[in-house]
Write a protein that holds these residues in place. Structure first.
Motif, PDB file in Angstrom:
ATOM      1  N   LEU A 145       0.682  -1.220  -0.071  1.00  0.00           N
ATOM      2  CA  LEU A 145       0.198  -0.098  -0.049  1.00  0.00           C
ATOM      3  C   LEU A 145       0.839   1.298   0.119  1.00  0.00           C
ATOM      4  O   LEU A 145       1.393   1.416   0.960  1.00  0.00           O
ATOM      5  CB  LEU A 145      -0.854  -0.018   1.422  1.00  0.00           C
ATOM      6  CG  LEU A 145      -1.962   1.106   1.279  1.00  0.00           C
ATOM      7  CD1 LEU A 145      -3.048   1.204   0.174  1.00  0.00           C
ATOM      8  CD2 LEU A 145      -2.462   1.047   2.699  1.00  0.00           C
ATOM      9  N   THR A 146       0.725   2.058  -1.022  1.00  0.00           N
ATOM     10  CA  THR A 146       1.302   3.301  -1.109  1.00  0.00           C
ATOM     11  C   THR A 146       0.492   4.630  -1.251  1.00  0.00           C
ATOM     12  O   THR A 146      -0.594   4.316  -1.733  1.00  0.00           O
ATOM     13  CB  THR A 146       2.200   3.443  -2.303  1.00  0.00           C
ATOM     14  OG1 THR A 146       3.028   2.344  -2.549  1.00  0.00           O
ATOM     15  CG2 THR A 146       2.975   4.923  -2.391  1.00  0.00           C
ATOM     16  N   VAL A 147       0.593   5.496  -0.045  1.00  0.00           N
ATOM     17  CA  VAL A 147      -0.230   6.531   0.121  1.00  0.00           C
ATOM     18  C   VAL A 147       0.507   7.700  -0.099  1.00  0.00           C
ATOM     19  O   VAL A 147       1.794   7.859  -0.157  1.00  0.00           O
ATOM     20  CB  VAL A 147      -1.172   6.480   1.320  1.00  0.00           C
ATOM     21  CG1 VAL A 147      -1.777   5.354   1.292  1.00  0.00           C
ATOM     22  CG2 VAL A 147      -0.044   6.552   2.483  1.00  0.00           C
ATOM     23  N   GLN A 148      -0.173   8.985  -0.545  1.00  0.00           N
ATOM     24  CA  GLN A 148       0.447  10.085  -0.787  1.00  0.00           C
ATOM     25  C   GLN A 148      -0.133  11.274  -0.010  1.00  0.00           C
ATOM     26  O   GLN A 148      -1.171  11.321   0.337  1.00  0.00           O
ATOM     27  CB  GLN A 148       0.143  10.717  -2.320  1.00  0.00           C
ATOM     28  CG  GLN A 148       1.013  11.930  -2.602  1.00  0.00           C
ATOM     29  CD  GLN A 148       0.691  12.014  -4.138  1.00  0.00           C
ATOM     30  OE1 GLN A 148       0.149  11.451  -4.975  1.00  0.00           O
ATOM     31  NE2 GLN A 148       1.386  13.300  -4.568  1.00  0.00           N
ATOM     32  N   SER A 149       0.834  12.040   0.791  1.00  0.00           N
ATOM     33  CA  SER A 149       0.225  13.105   1.421  1.00  0.00           C
ATOM     34  C   SER A 149      -0.407  14.146   0.634  1.00  0.00           C
ATOM     35  O   SER A 149       0.017  14.444  -0.333  1.00  0.00           O
ATOM     36  CB  SER A 149       1.422  13.728   2.218  1.00  0.00           C
ATOM     37  OG  SER A 149       2.141  13.000   3.092  1.00  0.00           O
ATOM     38  N   VAL A 150      -1.597  14.727   1.221  1.00  0.00           N
ATOM     39  CA  VAL A 150      -2.249  15.715   0.468  1.00  0.00           C
ATOM     40  C   VAL A 150      -2.545  16.889   1.707  1.00  0.00           C
ATOM     41  O   VAL A 150      -3.361  16.599   2.655  1.00  0.00           O
ATOM     42  CB  VAL A 150      -3.709  15.099  -0.032  1.00  0.00           C
ATOM     43  CG1 VAL A 150      -4.333  16.396  -0.664  1.00  0.00           C
ATOM     44  CG2 VAL A 150      -3.435  14.120  -0.868  1.00  0.00           C
ATOM     45  N   GLY A 151      -2.148  18.047   1.215  1.00  0.00           N
ATOM     46  CA  GLY A 151      -2.467  18.984   2.124  1.00  0.00           C
ATOM     47  C   GLY A 151      -1.739  19.000   3.634  1.00  0.00           C
ATOM     48  O   GLY A 151      -2.366  19.441   4.787  1.00  0.00           O
TER      49      GLY A 151
END
Length: 236
Positions: free
Chosen positions: A227-233
């Protein structure tokens, strides 16, 4: 002639013996024959040589057979997601033959096509070349790679008809079509089974001549290997 459609996973893999060589389709956790692997784990078949792009993860896919110490030798191109694999290899419990991914695909394809071997430039000048015959073609060195043929092949398809024609869905196609050709006995587990004539001939990826057994599965898991997630704000 016996129908190619089998009633259960326990039955369809029941004659896979200890010491068999099995070519397994899939890539990571995408398109793996998970139900057949589970049945093989429950059967307890041992000393297996498994040919597959990788060996699943610790708790799923081929990793289940590793954890149960059913695999003697692994022929693969990538092993980075499995700590059990690493530990067994370091402990001398598992024989490993690492093969460049394209070379592995071609070795399997060649086995299915009846071609005993081929020459490739991949691996020249690396440990992959150790012990292999080399020849010069047009001034360039190539290695002889031997084809791979399995006693059995396990693949996962989206749809099949009752003759064993197979359709794979999107990226789950990966290694499955070539794996299906490379087994003396090919077992295809499928999500949907239809009557003969319902599949569009132009959409069939693996013709029925390569498939000896078909078994219908249900309740498939859609697991994510990493699982790869990306920071948003600033939030994750």
């Amino acid at each position: 002639m016996r129908s190619k459609v089998w009633d259960s996973f326990d039955e369809v893999i029941s004659d896979i013996p200890d010491g068999a060589t099995i070519v397994v389709g899939g890539f990571g956790l995408c398109g793996i024959p998970e139900k057949s692997i589970e049945a093989l784990k429950n059967k307890g078949t041992k000393n297996l040589t498994i040919v597959s792009n990788n060996c699943g993860v610790d708790d799923w896919g081929l990793g289940l057979l590793l954890a149960n110490k059913q695999i003697k030798k692994m022929i693969a191109s990538y092993v980075g997601e499995n700590k059990i694999f690493e530990q067994q290899f370091l402990n001398g419990e598992l024989e490993v033959e690492l093969t460049p991914q394209g070379t592995l695909a071609e070795r399997i394809r060649a086995g299915g096509a009846g071609i005993p071997g081929f020459y490739t430039a991949t691996g020249v000048g690396t440990p992959i070349a150790e012990g292999k015959e080399a020849k010069i073609f047009d001034g360039k060195e190539y290695l002889l790679e031997r084809a791979i043929k399995g006693d059995f092949a396990l693949v996962k398809a989206w749809k099949a008809d009752k003759l064993g024609n197979l359709v794979f869905r999107k990226t789950s196609r990966n290694f499955n079509p070539i794996a299906a050709t490379a087994g003396k006995v090919t077992i295809a587990e499928v999500e949907e089974l239809v009557e003969v004539g319902e599949l569009n001939p132009d959409e069939i990826h693996t013709p029925s001549i390569y498939v000896q057994r078909v078994v219908l599965g249900q309740n498939y898991q859609k697991r994510i290997e990493r699982l790869t997630v990306q920071s948003v704000g600033g939030e994750r």
